[in-house]
Design a protein around this motif. Structure first.
Motif, PDB file in Angstrom:
ATOM      1  N   GLY A 146     -31.180 -14.798 -32.859  1.00 45.78           N
ATOM      2  CA  GLY A 146     -30.036 -13.930 -32.625  1.00 45.78           C
ATOM      3  C   GLY A 146     -30.390 -12.685 -31.836  1.00 45.78           C
ATOM      4  N   THR A 147     -29.480 -12.306 -30.945  1.00 45.46           N
ATOM      5  CA  THR A 147     -29.658 -11.093 -30.138  1.00 45.46           C
ATOM      6  C   THR A 147     -28.443 -10.181 -30.262  1.00 45.46           C
ATOM      7  OG1 THR A 147     -28.763 -12.261 -28.211  1.00 45.46           O
ATOM      8  CG2 THR A 147     -31.164 -12.230 -28.460  1.00 45.46           C
ATOM      9  N   LEU A 194     -26.950  -6.480 -24.773  1.00 48.11           N
ATOM     10  CA  LEU A 194     -27.351  -7.318 -23.643  1.00 48.11           C
ATOM     11  C   LEU A 194     -26.720  -6.862 -22.340  1.00 48.11           C
ATOM     12  CD1 LEU A 194     -27.279 -10.880 -25.251  1.00 48.11           C
ATOM     13  CD2 LEU A 194     -29.203  -9.301 -25.033  1.00 48.11           C
ATOM     14  N   ALA A 195     -25.504  -6.331 -22.415  1.00 44.95           N
ATOM     15  CA  ALA A 195     -24.854  -5.854 -21.186  1.00 44.95           C
ATOM     16  C   ALA A 195     -25.631  -4.684 -20.589  1.00 44.95           C
ATOM     17  CB  ALA A 195     -23.409  -5.452 -21.491  1.00 44.95           C
ATOM     18  N   ALA A 196     -26.081  -3.775 -21.439  1.00 45.36           N
ATOM     19  CA  ALA A 196     -26.878  -2.638 -20.953  1.00 45.36           C
ATOM     20  C   ALA A 196     -28.203  -3.120 -20.378  1.00 45.36           C
ATOM     21  CB  ALA A 196     -27.119  -1.645 -22.082  1.00 45.36           C
ATOM     22  N   CYS A 197     -28.791  -4.141 -21.001  1.00 44.03           N
ATOM     23  CA  CYS A 197     -30.048  -4.695 -20.480  1.00 44.03           C
ATOM     24  C   CYS A 197     -29.825  -5.327 -19.113  1.00 44.03           C
ATOM     25  CB  CYS A 197     -30.609  -5.724 -21.454  1.00 44.03           C
ATOM     26  SG  CYS A 197     -31.214  -5.007 -23.005  1.00 44.03           S
ATOM     27  N   ALA A 198     -28.735  -6.048 -18.969  1.00 43.92           N
ATOM     28  CA  ALA A 198     -28.426  -6.678 -17.678  1.00 43.92           C
ATOM     29  C   ALA A 198     -28.243  -5.618 -16.598  1.00 43.92           C
ATOM     30  CB  ALA A 198     -27.178  -7.541 -17.810  1.00 43.92           C
ATOM     31  N   PRO A 254     -23.647 -18.358 -33.040  1.00 42.82           N
ATOM     32  CA  PRO A 254     -24.287 -17.052 -32.862  1.00 42.82           C
ATOM     33  C   PRO A 254     -23.352 -15.916 -33.254  1.00 42.82           C
ATOM     34  CG  PRO A 254     -23.632 -17.966 -30.749  1.00 42.82           C
ATOM     35  CD  PRO A 254     -23.413 -19.042 -31.761  1.00 42.82           C
ATOM     36  N   GLY A 255     -23.943 -14.754 -33.554  1.00 40.49           N
ATOM     37  CA  GLY A 255     -23.151 -13.570 -33.826  1.00 40.49           C
ATOM     38  C   GLY A 255     -22.734 -12.878 -32.546  1.00 40.49           C
TER      39      GLY A 255
END
Length: 321
Positions: free
Chosen positions: A79-80, A85-89, A206-207
């Motif tokens: 799980g992530t 993830l948007a900020a990482c992208a 997934p969450g």
């Protein structure tokens, strides 16, 4: 802290042997042990190239701006949902997880919760220990599993492993996923349709925001008064208030839960219920699996810093043009 290699921030530690391996290869900064986290980040944040964490810890809100040079986040989990993830992208940060490694253990635990809820194994243990067996006589009859319909919500690797185990118990399998798969199971296009068909609903999806409260009051009502909910996914996929009400009122019969909306302190209304079996978010918690997950974290860092390409990168959201 060691004195070699790129600088790595540890938000949550992995297994001891793998922490030693990281310490030998990189300069580690232990945010998890810091007496003054803000001071540590102010000192080392600009130099940190990678971050190590776990699924339960994730990346705390507000941490990423303190790490302007961050290039990699390696989480010891599938799980992530606790990583932005948007900020990482947006920043070009690579995120890696540990897929496939924990599939069998999580599926085993799902089956264990199915057995525990239907055969009332926790209550049976208490019946023997308390002396009720001798005083009250035979334990009340429980529910059989043979012939039961198991609805799997999220037929990924873990969902398939759960299905295979349930088939060995001669249970019938149905599923719901984003699209039909080439499997010989009954497909249902919506969670409420799957719940209406199933005797046992197993959450394996997934969450994250896209699946938040996908199991709501309507789905629980469709599952019905003889139904069971098993959750080895994330607490966020279930509307826990609706679940508590469903268990209290007999809308469903029972639940087996490895995950909760609030961890590690679940709602006391939930923990007080006699018709729910609880497990402390530990489905992958075996020595062999946690060791292998930690090894994959180490291998991802080594591959990333050695070749520029991580072994198990997570697909990041694409920002609209």
């Amino acid at each position: 802290m060691s004195a070699a290699g790129p600088e790595v921030l540890v938000v949550a530690p992995i297994r001891p042997a793998q922490m030693e391996a990281l310490g030998a290869a990189y300069t580690l900064h232990r945010l998890d042990l810091a007496d003054a986290p803000e001071a540590l980040l102010a000192e080392v944040g600009p130099r940190v190239a990678a971050l190590v964490t776990t699924g339960s810890a994730g990346v705390p809100a507000g941490l990423l701006p303190s790490l302007p040079g961050l290039r990699l986040i390696a989480t010891s989990s599938v799980g992530t949902d606790r990583i932005d993830l948007a900020a990482c992208a947006e920043r070009g940060i690579v995120v890696t997880n540990t897929p496939d490694v924990l599939t069998d253990d999580v599926a085993d635990l799902a089956l264990g919760l199915i057995l525990a809820t239907h055969r009332r194994m926790v209550a049976g243990d208490a019946w023997v220990r308390s002396g009720d067996w001798g005083r009250e006589g035979p334990f009340p009859l429980t529910a059989t599993l043979t012939g039961r319909r198991v609805g799997i919500l999220g037929l990924g690797a873990i969902g398939m492993a759960v299905a295979e185990r349930c088939q060995a118990f001669r249970m019938e399998i149905g599923y719901c996923s984003r699209a039909p798969k080439t499997v010989d199971f009954a497909y249902h296009a919506a969670p409420i349709a799957l719940a209406g068909w199933a005797d046992i609903l197993v959450a394996c999806l997934p969450g994250g925001a896209a699946t938040r409260h996908v199991i709501d009051a309507g789905v629980l009502a469709a599952l019905g008064p003889a139904g069971a909910l098993i959750n080895v996914a994330r607490g966020s996929v279930v509307d826990e208030t609706a679940l508590i009400e469903a268990l209290e009122t007999g809308t469903i019969a029972t639940a087996g839960l490895d995950v909760f909306a609030s961890e590690p302190a679940p709602d006391p209304r939930l923990t007080a219920l006699p018709n729910v079996t609880l497990y402390p978010h530990h489905a992958s918690g075996t020595v062999a699996t946690r060791d292998r997950m930690a090894e994959l974290v180490v291998e991802n860092l080594a591959a990333f810093f050695g070749t520029g390409a991580a072994l198990t990168p997570v697909a990041l959201p694409v920002s609209p043009a």
